[in-house]
Design an enzyme around this catalytic site. Structure first.
Site, mmCIF file in Angstrom:
data_model
loop_
_atom_site.group_PDB
_atom_site.id
_atom_site.type_symbol
_atom_site.label_atom_id
_atom_site.label_comp_id
_atom_site.label_asym_id
_atom_site.label_seq_id
_atom_site.Cartn_x
_atom_site.Cartn_y
_atom_site.Cartn_z
ATOM 1 N N CYS A 89 0.830 -1.208 0.000
ATOM 2 C CA CYS A 89 0.000 0.000 0.000
ATOM 3 C C CYS A 89 0.864 1.257 0.000
ATOM 4 O O CYS A 89 1.746 1.419 0.848
ATOM 5 C CB CYS A 89 -0.909 0.005 1.228
ATOM 6 S SG CYS A 89 -1.923 1.496 1.357
ATOM 7 N N CYS A 97 -1.353 6.477 6.812
ATOM 8 C CA CYS A 97 -2.624 5.872 7.197
ATOM 9 C C CYS A 97 -2.439 4.928 8.379
ATOM 10 O O CYS A 97 -1.494 4.138 8.413
ATOM 11 C CB CYS A 97 -3.217 5.115 6.010
ATOM 12 S SG CYS A 97 -4.691 4.149 6.424
ATOM 13 N N CYS A 100 -3.746 -0.043 8.760
ATOM 14 C CA CYS A 100 -3.056 -1.335 8.720
ATOM 15 C C CYS A 100 -1.795 -1.286 9.575
ATOM 16 O O CYS A 100 -1.059 -0.302 9.543
ATOM 17 C CB CYS A 100 -2.675 -1.713 7.288
ATOM 18 S SG CYS A 100 -4.087 -2.098 6.220
ATOM 19 N N CYS A 185 -8.247 2.288 -1.242
ATOM 20 C CA CYS A 185 -7.858 1.473 -0.086
ATOM 21 C C CYS A 185 -7.718 0.032 -0.554
ATOM 22 O O CYS A 185 -8.689 -0.574 -1.014
ATOM 23 C CB CYS A 185 -8.903 1.578 1.019
ATOM 24 S SG CYS A 185 -8.554 0.489 2.430
ATOM 25 N N GLN A 279 -20.123 -8.805 10.886
ATOM 26 C CA GLN A 279 -18.704 -9.064 10.682
ATOM 27 C C GLN A 279 -18.220 -8.432 9.379
ATOM 28 O O GLN A 279 -18.913 -8.472 8.365
ATOM 29 C CB GLN A 279 -18.444 -10.566 10.662
ATOM 30 C CG GLN A 279 -18.631 -11.239 12.010
ATOM 31 C CD GLN A 279 -17.525 -10.899 12.986
ATOM 32 O OE1 GLN A 279 -16.436 -10.474 12.605
ATOM 33 N NE2 GLN A 279 -17.799 -11.094 14.275
ATOM 34 N N TYR A 308 -25.148 -10.785 23.683
ATOM 35 C CA TYR A 308 -24.609 -9.761 22.787
ATOM 36 C C TYR A 308 -24.927 -10.195 21.351
ATOM 37 O O TYR A 308 -24.065 -10.223 20.479
ATOM 38 C CB TYR A 308 -23.103 -9.576 22.971
ATOM 39 C CG TYR A 308 -22.647 -9.559 24.412
ATOM 40 C CD1 TYR A 308 -22.637 -8.375 25.152
ATOM 41 C CD2 TYR A 308 -22.241 -10.729 25.045
ATOM 42 C CE1 TYR A 308 -22.228 -8.359 26.473
ATOM 43 C CE2 TYR A 308 -21.831 -10.726 26.374
ATOM 44 C CZ TYR A 308 -21.828 -9.541 27.087
ATOM 45 O OH TYR A 308 -21.417 -9.532 28.406
ATOM 46 N N GLU A 332 -29.465 -8.307 23.596
ATOM 47 C CA GLU A 332 -28.697 -7.308 22.844
ATOM 48 C C GLU A 332 -29.081 -5.921 23.346
ATOM 49 O O GLU A 332 -30.255 -5.645 23.600
ATOM 50 C CB GLU A 332 -28.997 -7.438 21.352
ATOM 51 C CG GLU A 332 -28.565 -6.276 20.471
ATOM 52 C CD GLU A 332 -27.063 -6.020 20.516
ATOM 53 O OE1 GLU A 332 -26.670 -4.838 20.509
ATOM 54 O OE2 GLU A 332 -26.288 -6.985 20.572
ATOM 55 N N ASP A 376 -20.690 -13.240 22.382
ATOM 56 C CA ASP A 376 -19.826 -12.502 21.449
ATOM 57 C C ASP A 376 -19.771 -11.060 21.932
ATOM 58 O O ASP A 376 -20.364 -10.164 21.333
ATOM 59 C CB ASP A 376 -20.404 -12.597 20.036
ATOM 60 C CG ASP A 376 -19.501 -11.965 18.987
ATOM 61 O OD1 ASP A 376 -18.393 -11.518 19.339
ATOM 62 O OD2 ASP A 376 -19.910 -11.907 17.806
ATOM 63 N N CYS A 403 -12.960 -10.780 19.780
ATOM 64 C CA CYS A 403 -12.173 -9.991 18.838
ATOM 65 C C CYS A 403 -10.954 -9.371 19.509
ATOM 66 O O CYS A 403 -10.182 -8.666 18.853
ATOM 67 C CB CYS A 403 -13.022 -8.903 18.193
ATOM 68 S SG CYS A 403 -13.702 -7.711 19.369
#
Length: 450
Positions: A89, A97, A100, A185, A279, A308, A332, A376, A403
């Site tokens: 990139c 940026c 990443c 991107c 996701q 969740y 939720e 989650d 995550c």
């Protein structure tokens, strides 16, 4: 290796070290997309744009004399790692940026680094070795993400573009509100790129969110105007729904088109409203549902919790497998997500979705025993109180989708205190080029007498 702590300084009047350069040997990877080094004086440096084992010149980007640690960028690489590549990139690199973290690392090396972070977090925060966590130490790429050198997976189906003072769309620089204008991107999904957002004038806007559904041709942009600015006439290269972030309440309101996109996973279609969670990687929903269901092995007639639950992804997968006598309760906090979940699962008589925080709603249900639990949670994790409650429900199996490896490890420690052990753990590289990683842990009660 260690997780990134919050910084502190001994003296509010301490001299800033921003701009100072140090030649350093780079140590292990740390949670957060950087590696650890030390100055000759012993001060810790969190260094981005480097790899373990390299010798680099690190320029301080944040920190003062006496602070617990400094942040820095590797601005010159004196002794490169064998895992280093030229960043594909053109917007990656020091001061550019911030989207990443690992453009400069081979894909296999990125996954190894993520695995090292998971290993360290499990050991430090839960006291678990990979073997004790039922994990073979590998981080699996998503289907289709193994590409030739120099090619980057186009996986990001949701991109939030920031807009600079001249109306150019771009991405934020690392730990900054400054905008890096871009023409393209590389990790954006094809459905996002084909909208042509980077080529338009967005004067008067703060941000432009682009969403490209995986399970349909639905496309959406969410515009956030600057105070007092009028919305532009949105003419993009593909048909698109337009939403607006309202200045007075922060709510998202429809301008034209559908107020949702249609996603597909596990053979079902899900409505996801503007601003709702889904996701980001095109393969993520199916990958995670498969991992969760393989781990839980639902039985006909089971009673299950989906905590969740978002728009009902795991609740729908469970309901499909539990039969007419099974039941699922989803909880939720997001009002719009609850509306979508109830719509998505309206065909199941024995699925109920409750709105509110898990720690508040679950105790009020009066449920004292369940067969299966899926949780989650957001990046911060579930927390000790919620884990203690879940451990008391005597579930046969629990699937924890995470995550953030640090939050996962903390909560696994709490589950161990509650009488559960990790049966298996799987890790998936659903965020290529970044430091983020997704994990699925399957827990079961510790056998009596074990």
């Amino acid at each position: 290796m260690q997780a990134e702590p919050k910084n502190s300084q001994a003296d509010p009047q301490a001299r800033s070290l921003v701009g100072e350069e140090y030649e350093v040997e780079v140590g292990p990877v740390a949670h957060g997309g950087h590696c650890i080094a030390r100055t000759d004086e012993g001060q810790v440096l969190f260094v981005r744009h480097t790899l373990p084992g390299e010798r680099v010149v690190a320029r301080v980007t944040d920190g003062e004399e006496g602070a617990r640690f400094l942040r820095a960028d590797a601005v010159r690489v004196l002794d490169p790692s064998k895992d280093r590549v030229e960043a594909p990139c053109p917007y990656a690199g020091p001061g550019r940026c911030g989207g990443c973290d690992w453009q400069h690392a081979k894909p296999g090396a990125q996954r190894r680094l993520k695995g090292e972070v998971i290993t360290e977090q499990l050991q430090r925060l839960a006291g678990l070795t990979p073997e004790e966590a039922g994990w073979d130490g590998t981080v699996m790429p998503a289907e289709g993400d193994k590409l030739p050198a120099g090619q980057v997976p186009q996986w990001r189906t949701r991109v939030q573009y920031a807009v600079d003072a001249d109306g150019n769309a771009g991405l934020r620089r690392h730990r900054s509100h400054e905008v890096e204008p871009i023409e393209h991107c590389m990790i954006a999904a094809e459905g996002v790129s084909e909208l042509g957002i980077e080529q338009r004038d967005w004067s008067g806007m703060v941000s432009v969110d682009a969403i490209a559904a995986t399970g349909s041709q639905d496309r959406m942009v969410i515009l956030e105007p600057r105070p007092g600015a009028r919305l532009p006439l949105v003419e993009l290269d593909r048909p698109v729904s337009v939403m607006r972030v309202e200045e007075h309440d922060g709510g998202i309101h429809r301008v034209h088109g559908r107020a949702f996109v249609r996603e597909r996973a596990d053979g079902r279609t899900y409505r996801v409203g503007s601003g709702g969670f889904w996701q980001v990687h095109p393969q993520a929903a199916d990958t995670l549902v498969k991992a969760v269901m393989q781990g839980l092995l639902p039985r006909k007639g089971d009673m299950a919790l989906d905590l969740y639950c978002g728009v009902g992804l795991f609740a729908g997968a469970l309901a499909d497998r539990l039969g007419d006598k099974g039941a699922v309760l989803g909880i939720e906090s997001g009002k719009r997500a609850v509306e979508d979940a109830r719509h998505n699962l309206a065909g199941f008589d024995r699925v109920r979705i409750e709105q509110g925080k898990v720690e508040s709603v679950l105790p009020r249900t009066g449920i004292s025993e369940v067969d299966l639990i899926v949780l989650d949670p957001p990046r911060a994790g579930a927390g000790r109180k919620t884990v203690e409650h879940l451990s008391s429900l005597k579930a046969r199996k629990i699937a924890y989708v995470a995550c953030d490896p640090a939050a996962l490890a903390r909560d696994l420690g709490y589950f161990r205190d509650g009488g559960y052990r990790v049966r298996t753990l799987r890790a998936f590289d659903l965020f290529p080029m970044t430091h983020h990683v997704e994990c699925v842990a399957i827990l079961e009660p510790v056998a009596k007498g074990a």
